[in-house]
Design a protein around this motif. Sequence first.
Motif, mmCIF file in Angstrom:
data_model
loop_
_atom_site.group_PDB
_atom_site.id
_atom_site.type_symbol
_atom_site.label_atom_id
_atom_site.label_comp_id
_atom_site.label_asym_id
_atom_site.label_seq_id
_atom_site.Cartn_x
_atom_site.Cartn_y
_atom_site.Cartn_z
ATOM 1 N N VAL A 9 0.837 -1.197 0.000
ATOM 2 C CA VAL A 9 0.000 0.000 0.000
ATOM 3 C C VAL A 9 0.876 1.253 0.000
ATOM 4 N N TYR A 10 1.919 1.228 0.815
ATOM 5 C CA TYR A 10 2.819 2.377 0.910
ATOM 6 C C TYR A 10 3.415 2.696 -0.458
ATOM 7 N N ALA A 11 3.952 1.670 -1.115
ATOM 8 C CA ALA A 11 4.569 1.892 -2.425
ATOM 9 C C ALA A 11 3.532 2.317 -3.457
ATOM 10 N N ALA A 12 2.384 1.635 -3.482
ATOM 11 C CA ALA A 12 1.355 1.946 -4.471
ATOM 12 C C ALA A 12 0.765 3.338 -4.252
ATOM 13 N N PHE A 13 0.615 3.721 -2.981
ATOM 14 C CA PHE A 13 0.054 5.039 -2.679
ATOM 15 C C PHE A 13 0.951 6.145 -3.223
ATOM 16 N N TYR A 14 2.251 6.020 -2.998
ATOM 17 C CA TYR A 14 3.148 7.061 -3.488
ATOM 18 C C TYR A 14 3.336 6.982 -4.999
ATOM 19 N N GLN A 15 3.093 5.822 -5.585
ATOM 20 C CA GLN A 15 3.063 5.760 -7.040
ATOM 21 C C GLN A 15 1.891 6.573 -7.581
ATOM 22 N N VAL A 16 0.763 6.515 -6.874
ATOM 23 C CA VAL A 16 -0.388 7.328 -7.274
ATOM 24 C C VAL A 16 -0.060 8.809 -7.132
ATOM 25 N N LEU A 17 0.559 9.179 -6.012
ATOM 26 C CA LEU A 17 0.949 10.585 -5.834
ATOM 27 C C LEU A 17 1.886 11.037 -6.954
ATOM 28 N N ALA A 18 2.849 10.185 -7.297
ATOM 29 C CA ALA A 18 3.780 10.534 -8.369
ATOM 30 C C ALA A 18 3.046 10.658 -9.699
ATOM 31 N N ALA A 19 2.113 9.754 -9.962
ATOM 32 C CA ALA A 19 1.347 9.811 -11.221
ATOM 33 C C ALA A 19 0.465 11.052 -11.258
ATOM 34 N N GLN A 20 -0.088 11.435 -10.116
ATOM 35 C CA GLN A 20 -0.889 12.657 -10.063
ATOM 36 C C GLN A 20 -0.040 13.881 -10.389
ATOM 37 N N GLN A 21 1.172 13.919 -9.838
ATOM 38 C CA GLN A 21 2.045 15.055 -10.125
ATOM 39 C C GLN A 21 2.482 15.052 -11.581
#
Length: 415
Positions: free
Chosen positions: A123-135
């Motif tokens: 979840v930690y890795a996937a969540f920050y992947q989403v944040l990176a994709a949003q940016q």
Amino acid sequence: MTKFLLLAVLSTALSGQLAYAAENITLDEATALALRANPDIAVVLRGREIESAQVLQAATRPNPTLSGQVEDLRSQNRIATIAISQQLETAGKRDKRMAAADANLAIADAEIGIAQAETSAKVYAAFYQVLAAQQAQTLAQELLQIATQSKETTAKRVLAGKVSPVEETKAKVAEAGLKVDLANANQQLATAKQRLASLWAKGNSQADYIAVGELEKLSSIPTLSDLMAQLPDSPRLKKASLAITQKQTLSAIEQSKKTPDVTVSLGARRNEELGGITQALIGLSIPIPVFDNNQGNLQGARARELQSIDEKAALQNQLQTELAGAYARRQLQVEAGSMYQQDILQGAQSAYEAARKGFEFGKFSFLEVLDAQRTLFQAKTQFIQTLALARQAEADIQSILGAPYKIESVKKQLP
């Protein structure tokens, strides 16, 4: 957790799917959802139920046996025998069997801890992947807006006769390319959201939500030696230690089998030939371990015990190597992120602003503006990727240690 997310969990339990309506979600909320509904955790929880049932079964004693026999079917010569026998376990077999079942249950508990730790790390890795994709999506939108403005500015200069129509064509091509980049960013964001939602949702979920967090703020973590000191408490090493205990209990069971069990019986015999006299019967039977002394099974059990010790040592070496590698990757990305923030991004932004203003005053060609814009885009994209890689390394560390490392006392942030 918001009321919406609580309703989403109930929807998951009822329909097996989870749908969002563009709701904000934090890392803690995403983790809570995954720990509650992740199918991998459900599997190990079922495994614990199985081992709990085995604990109950291990405590049971052997059932008594009822036997009967009739000799000579002629009524005047008939001899009828009925007896009940009970096997008596010796050498503490029942206690050892219960200890083995308890050891299996403890391993099942450790597997739950492993599944929870791995799920939290995913979840930690996937969540920050989403944040990176949003940016990355936001960056693509901003660059497309800049390209559109540049195209319009170029068109005006072409009409004024200040630049060649070729410059306008270049601007249109650049805008078209950035539209493709934006479409790719949209797809990557959708994929990242779907990957995160799959950690708590069953089936095809509609992952229409916004991840809320700070990708850039990378807190300092403990030193590698401090992290290594936390390694013995990791779920995988705990499971390896419990496996040694389990193999020891199995060796004790095989050792106890060298002592044969005793079977006692009590019954009665009615002899019609002797006038219907009923005689009491008492019996005792003990196997004689002449040929089979369970030596092979005992030797194998002891070898498996030693094997589990070797497996724990090998696992410890593996985890130490993985932890050192994840720590090094994380530190490398943190240093790279600092360089991007302090030098690269500012330089690329300044170069682009100078080229854009120079183009407006006729000092630079549009190609130079395009090169500066591409350089800025690449620098920002690489910075986002660097942050995502740092977060992935943090997730790897958490997965190895089994829980988020202690960083409450560390307040240093990237400049």
